[in-house]
Write a protein that holds these residues in place. Structure first.
Motif, short mmCIF file in Angstrom:
data_model
loop_
_atom_site.label_atom_id
_atom_site.label_comp_id
_atom_site.label_asym_id
_atom_site.label_seq_id
_atom_site.Cartn_x
_atom_site.Cartn_y
_atom_site.Cartn_z
N GLY A 5 0.79 -1.22 0.00
CA GLY A 5 0.00 0.00 0.00
C GLY A 5 0.82 1.27 0.00
N THR A 6 2.11 1.16 0.33
CA THR A 6 2.99 2.33 0.35
C THR A 6 3.86 2.37 -0.90
OG1 THR A 6 3.06 2.34 2.77
CG2 THR A 6 4.82 3.52 1.62
N LEU A 7 4.49 1.26 -1.22
CA LEU A 7 5.33 1.16 -2.42
C LEU A 7 4.65 0.39 -3.55
CD1 LEU A 7 8.77 0.37 -0.72
CD2 LEU A 7 7.95 2.59 -1.56
N VAL A 8 3.79 -0.55 -3.18
CA VAL A 8 3.11 -1.41 -4.15
C VAL A 8 1.61 -1.43 -3.86
CG1 VAL A 8 2.91 -3.77 -5.05
CG2 VAL A 8 5.15 -2.85 -4.46
N PHE A 157 7.92 6.14 5.82
CA PHE A 157 6.84 6.25 4.85
C PHE A 157 5.88 5.09 5.07
CE2 PHE A 157 10.35 8.48 2.96
CZ PHE A 157 9.79 9.51 2.22
N GLY A 158 4.60 5.39 5.27
CA GLY A 158 3.61 4.34 5.48
C GLY A 158 2.27 4.74 4.92
N ASP A 159 1.28 3.85 5.08
CA ASP A 159 -0.03 4.13 4.48
C ASP A 159 -1.19 3.92 5.45
OD1 ASP A 159 0.29 1.29 4.46
OD2 ASP A 159 -1.31 1.14 2.96
N THR A 160 -0.91 3.65 6.72
CA THR A 160 -2.00 3.38 7.66
C THR A 160 -1.84 4.20 8.94
OG1 THR A 160 -0.84 1.59 8.82
CG2 THR A 160 -2.09 0.99 6.82
N PRO A 161 -2.92 4.37 9.68
CA PRO A 161 -2.81 5.03 10.98
C PRO A 161 -1.84 4.32 11.91
CG PRO A 161 -5.11 4.92 10.31
CD PRO A 161 -4.33 4.08 9.32
N GLU A 162 -1.76 2.98 11.81
CA GLU A 162 -0.82 2.24 12.65
C GLU A 162 0.63 2.59 12.31
OE1 GLU A 162 -4.40 -0.60 12.24
OE2 GLU A 162 -3.42 0.97 11.08
N ALA A 170 8.19 6.11 17.99
CA ALA A 170 9.64 5.91 17.88
C ALA A 170 10.40 7.22 17.71
CB ALA A 170 9.94 4.99 16.70
N GLY A 171 9.68 8.34 17.64
CA GLY A 171 10.35 9.62 17.46
C GLY A 171 10.82 9.86 16.05
N CYS A 172 10.10 9.28 15.07
CA CYS A 172 10.44 9.45 13.66
C CYS A 172 9.45 10.40 12.99
CB CYS A 172 10.41 8.10 12.93
SG CYS A 172 11.59 6.89 13.55
N THR A 173 9.88 10.98 11.89
CA THR A 173 8.99 11.78 11.06
C THR A 173 8.17 10.84 10.20
OG1 THR A 173 10.50 13.66 10.99
CG2 THR A 173 8.87 13.51 9.22
N PHE A 174 6.87 11.08 10.09
CA PHE A 174 6.00 10.21 9.29
C PHE A 174 5.54 10.93 8.03
CE2 PHE A 174 1.79 8.54 8.11
CZ PHE A 174 2.16 7.22 7.83
N VAL A 175 5.61 10.20 6.91
CA VAL A 175 5.06 10.68 5.65
C VAL A 175 4.04 9.66 5.18
CG1 VAL A 175 5.51 11.27 3.24
CG2 VAL A 175 7.13 11.95 5.01
N GLY A 176 2.79 10.08 5.07
CA GLY A 176 1.73 9.18 4.64
C GLY A 176 1.67 9.09 3.14
N GLY A 177 1.51 7.88 2.63
CA GLY A 177 1.45 7.68 1.18
C GLY A 177 0.57 6.50 0.83
N GLY A 178 0.58 6.13 -0.43
CA GLY A 178 -0.15 4.96 -0.86
C GLY A 178 -1.41 5.28 -1.61
N ALA A 179 -2.15 4.21 -1.95
CA ALA A 179 -3.30 4.32 -2.83
C ALA A 179 -4.64 4.22 -2.12
CB ALA A 179 -3.24 3.23 -3.90
N ASP A 180 -4.66 3.84 -0.84
CA ASP A 180 -5.93 3.55 -0.18
C ASP A 180 -6.58 4.75 0.49
OD1 ASP A 180 -5.83 0.97 -0.96
OD2 ASP A 180 -5.34 0.13 0.99
N LEU A 183 -5.23 7.62 5.24
CA LEU A 183 -4.82 8.74 6.08
C LEU A 183 -5.46 10.05 5.64
CD1 LEU A 183 -1.05 7.82 6.35
CD2 LEU A 183 -2.79 7.52 8.09
N GLY A 184 -6.44 9.96 4.75
CA GLY A 184 -7.17 11.15 4.35
C GLY A 184 -6.28 12.21 3.75
N ARG A 185 -6.41 13.41 4.22
CA ARG A 185 -5.69 14.53 3.63
C ARG A 185 -4.18 14.48 3.88
NH1 ARG A 185 -9.66 19.63 5.16
NH2 ARG A 185 -11.48 18.93 3.99
N VAL A 186 -3.76 13.66 4.84
CA VAL A 186 -2.33 13.58 5.15
C VAL A 186 -1.58 12.82 4.05
CG1 VAL A 186 -0.64 12.76 6.83
CG2 VAL A 186 -2.84 13.68 7.60
N SER A 187 -2.29 11.99 3.30
CA SER A 187 -1.64 11.05 2.39
C SER A 187 -0.99 11.71 1.19
CB SER A 187 -2.65 10.02 1.89
OG SER A 187 -3.15 9.25 2.94
N LEU A 188 0.07 11.07 0.73
CA LEU A 188 0.62 11.31 -0.60
C LEU A 188 0.12 10.15 -1.44
CD1 LEU A 188 4.28 12.13 0.41
CD2 LEU A 188 2.64 13.73 -0.52
#
Length: 206
Positions: A5-8, A157-162, A170-180, A183-188
């Motif tokens: 869902g993020t890369l494929v 980079f991920g595609d779900t709320p989880e 984990a103290g990381c920056t999150f970038v939402g992506g994918g086709a589903d 994440l609503g408006r947050v997604s790429l």
């Protein structure tokens, strides 16, 4: 990076596979699929056990486990190898992997993940690959510790709320992506990988 869902664009393939695995229980299929589809980071083996023991009230025997794993694998592995990528994903990976350490983190069983990524010709893009069983937040936190990285310095980079929750924990920056669009408006979405590559290339090289 998360994988499905993020890369494929593979989430629809897995959804259909869960439906096929439990097609013998039409009276409970809605409840079964609602559980399977809403617990994105739960490994398939845990989902199978939960469905049998908690929803169907049936024993989850080794024979049942083997049959479900085989059926799911038959419905997904080859199809995911052949599935379309999220637009711009491979170009993005190819471009950044030469300058940054990149890792793949997925709830797909580890051996299956390695096989799929290898067959797609993507192994060279990743310095680390980790599949299930894995706690994504703990794994990301360990990577931060290994590199003594400041909070927010590692991007996930991920595609779900989880995925988003794991990054935050984990103290990381999150970038939402994918086709589903989970994440609503947050997604790429789709070709926006290319936009991220072009718009942020100068910042990424600093």
């Amino acid at each position: 990076f998360d994988f499905d869902g993020t890369l494929v664009d593979s989430n629809p393939i897995k959804r259909r596979a869960f439906a096929q695995c439990f097609s013998a229980f039409p009276n409970r299929i809605e409840e079964i699929l609602a559980y399977c589809w809403s617990h994105h980071d739960v490994p398939r083996s845990v989902k199978f056990r939960h469905v049998y023991e908690r929803i169907l009230g049936l024993p989850y025997t080794p024979q049942v486990a083997v049959a479900l794993e085989a059926r799911f694998d038959g419905q997904t592995t080859r199809q995911i190898i052949d599935a379309p990528e999220i637009g711009g994903a491979s170009l993005f990976l190819r471009t950044i992997s030469g300058n940054y350490e990149t890792a793949l983190l997925s709830s797909t069983p580890h051996a299956v993940l390695l096989h799929i990524v290898s067959q797609r010709g993507w192994l060279e893009y990743f310095t680390r690959v980790q599949g299930a069983p894995v706690d994504k937040a703990a794994w990301l936190r360990q990577v931060r510790e290994d590199h003594a990285s400041a909070e927010g310095a590692i991007v996930f980079f991920g595609d779900t709320p989880e995925d988003a929750q794991a990054a935050v924990a984990a103290g990381c920056t999150f970038v939402g992506g994918g086709a589903d669009r989970a994440l609503g408006r947050v997604s790429l979405h789709a070709s926006n990988f290319l936009a991220l590559l072009s718009n942020d290339s100068e910042r990424m090289k600093r």
